[in-house]
Design an enzyme around this catalytic site. Sequence first.
Site, PDB file in Angstrom:
ATOM      1  N   GLN A   1       0.842  -1.195   0.000  1.00  0.00           N
ATOM      2  CA  GLN A   1       0.000   0.000   0.000  1.00  0.00           C
ATOM      3  C   GLN A   1       0.880   1.247   0.000  1.00  0.00           C
ATOM      4  O   GLN A   1       1.696   1.442   0.916  1.00  0.00           O
ATOM      5  CB  GLN A   1      -0.940   0.051   1.203  1.00  0.00           C
ATOM      6  CG  GLN A   1      -1.953   1.201   1.036  1.00  0.00           C
ATOM      7  CD  GLN A   1      -2.864   1.436   2.217  1.00  0.00           C
ATOM      8  OE1 GLN A   1      -2.394   1.576   3.354  1.00  0.00           O
ATOM      9  NE2 GLN A   1      -4.158   1.477   1.984  1.00  0.00           N
TER      10      GLN A   1
ATOM     11  N   TYR B   1      -6.022  10.512   3.884  1.00  0.00           N
ATOM     12  CA  TYR B   1      -4.642  10.792   3.479  1.00  0.00           C
ATOM     13  C   TYR B   1      -4.631  11.555   2.144  1.00  0.00           C
ATOM     14  O   TYR B   1      -5.687  11.895   1.612  1.00  0.00           O
ATOM     15  CB  TYR B   1      -3.827   9.494   3.459  1.00  0.00           C
ATOM     16  CG  TYR B   1      -3.757   8.907   4.858  1.00  0.00           C
ATOM     17  CD1 TYR B   1      -2.957   9.505   5.831  1.00  0.00           C
ATOM     18  CD2 TYR B   1      -4.565   7.838   5.237  1.00  0.00           C
ATOM     19  CE1 TYR B   1      -2.929   9.016   7.134  1.00  0.00           C
ATOM     20  CE2 TYR B   1      -4.541   7.355   6.543  1.00  0.00           C
ATOM     21  CZ  TYR B   1      -3.726   7.936   7.480  1.00  0.00           C
ATOM     22  OH  TYR B   1      -3.711   7.472   8.768  1.00  0.00           O
TER      23      TYR B   1
ATOM     24  N   ARG C   1      -7.509   1.923  -3.004  1.00  0.00           N
ATOM     25  CA  ARG C   1      -8.451   1.878  -1.878  1.00  0.00           C
ATOM     26  C   ARG C   1      -9.126   3.230  -1.722  1.00  0.00           C
ATOM     27  O   ARG C   1      -8.454   4.261  -1.667  1.00  0.00           O
ATOM     28  CB  ARG C   1      -7.741   1.521  -0.573  1.00  0.00           C
ATOM     29  CG  ARG C   1      -8.748   1.232   0.544  1.00  0.00           C
ATOM     30  CD  ARG C   1      -8.098   0.756   1.828  1.00  0.00           C
ATOM     31  NE  ARG C   1      -8.969  -0.206   2.494  1.00  0.00           N
ATOM     32  CZ  ARG C   1      -8.918  -0.502   3.789  1.00  0.00           C
ATOM     33  NH1 ARG C   1      -8.013   0.070   4.561  1.00  0.00           N
ATOM     34  NH2 ARG C   1      -9.742  -1.381   4.312  1.00  0.00           N
TER      35      ARG C   1
ATOM     36  N   GLY D   1      -8.994  -6.873   8.838  1.00  0.00           N
ATOM     37  CA  GLY D   1      -7.925  -6.204   9.564  1.00  0.00           C
ATOM     38  C   GLY D   1      -7.589  -6.860  10.894  1.00  0.00           C
ATOM     39  O   GLY D   1      -6.690  -7.703  11.001  1.00  0.00           O
TER      40      GLY D   1
END
Length: 357
Positions: free
Chosen positions: A97, A177, A224, A314
């Site tokens: 990622q 982000y 994502r 997760g």
Amino acid sequence: MDLFSPIDLGDLHLANRVVMAPLTRVRSGAEGVPGPLVAEHYAQRASVGLIITEGVYPGADSRGYFGQPGIVTDAQEAGWRRVADAVHAEGGTIAMQLMHAGRVSHPDLTESGRTLAPSAVAIDGEVHTQHGKARHVEPHALTEAELAVVRDEFVAAAQRAVRAGFDGVELHAANGYLLHQFLSPASNVRTDGWGGSPEARARFVIEVAQAVSAAIGGGRVGIRISPAHNIQDVAETDADETRATYLALLDGIRPLGLAYVSVLHADPAGPLVQELRGHVDAGLVVNSGFGRQTDREEAVALLERAHADAVAVGRAVIANPDLVERWRREAPENAPRPEHFYSDGAEGYTDYPRLSA
Ligand SMILES: Cc1cc2nc3c(=O)[nH]c(=O)nc-3n(C[C@H](O)[C@H](O)[C@H](O)COP(=O)(O)O)c2cc1C
């Protein structure tokens, strides 16, 4: 569809549809070099269909957390090669990622002492630096020339990841982000060609996806997104604006032949995600976010009702290196220890027992 059946997403070959979600664990030190412990952690979890690594910073001004790994220097690339080799030795598939923190970062965390964003709009809140808690600062609004630099950093990072032996990369355009900051009208108030309308806000993310796909092949690239995930001040509260922005993004990246689109949304089976899905030719990976820990029942139901091609998991993977086997056998699971999510060392990282132990 069966959670335990194989699937190809672009050039990625998954032995099952349990995807290890990207999970920041900050165990790569001041230099951002993943060491043997990080390799061990991922190798332990290689029986998932696809490992997505924690968010890795692609440039000197994109680090978001102390201890976060990067993919900028030769030493970091060598560290990641060790990770990829260890995962492949266990028969796993792994994508990296790429996460540019943008304004979520702090001058103490970046090389230039600047934090970058689409617009000079600060987050109202605090950030953890190596010196403790600090207020978020007003970020530097990227100029047009600097946008090209950031785009090229993503490309160079993706090329390094492939050189290090990774099967693919995932562009982190979720959770507040940098790339998400472009998509949200709360953080992107630009009036040039990269802001001001849903299409313009989607433009930079599309450009990054195009450039990375051209460099390493779209079949090795995932992305994502987290539409309407109001986190770190990227409020996407206007449903029509949100829908239009993500449709523009997905239509823009559609020709690239990406491996998958990963969507984090509280209701993956609901109308927004399922409408977006109509604009995705790639695989769809879903995750219902932080509210409730993903469990076997939810993952099986999402696949059986054909709401997704794979499920990102997760916390259950943090706590269970052999989660796929446990879910196959409906065996009991270890509980995660959140106090060690962002600590250092092996405790709460590589010491979760397997069933056989
Ligand atoms: C410790 C921790 C670190 C995370 N780091 C990242 C990250 O680096 N990148 C990302 O996209 N999501 C990150 N997330 C979100 C997870 O990928 C996932 O969406 C979330 O944990 C909800 O799924 P779960 O209920 O299966 O745990 C993180 C979550 C946790 C708990």
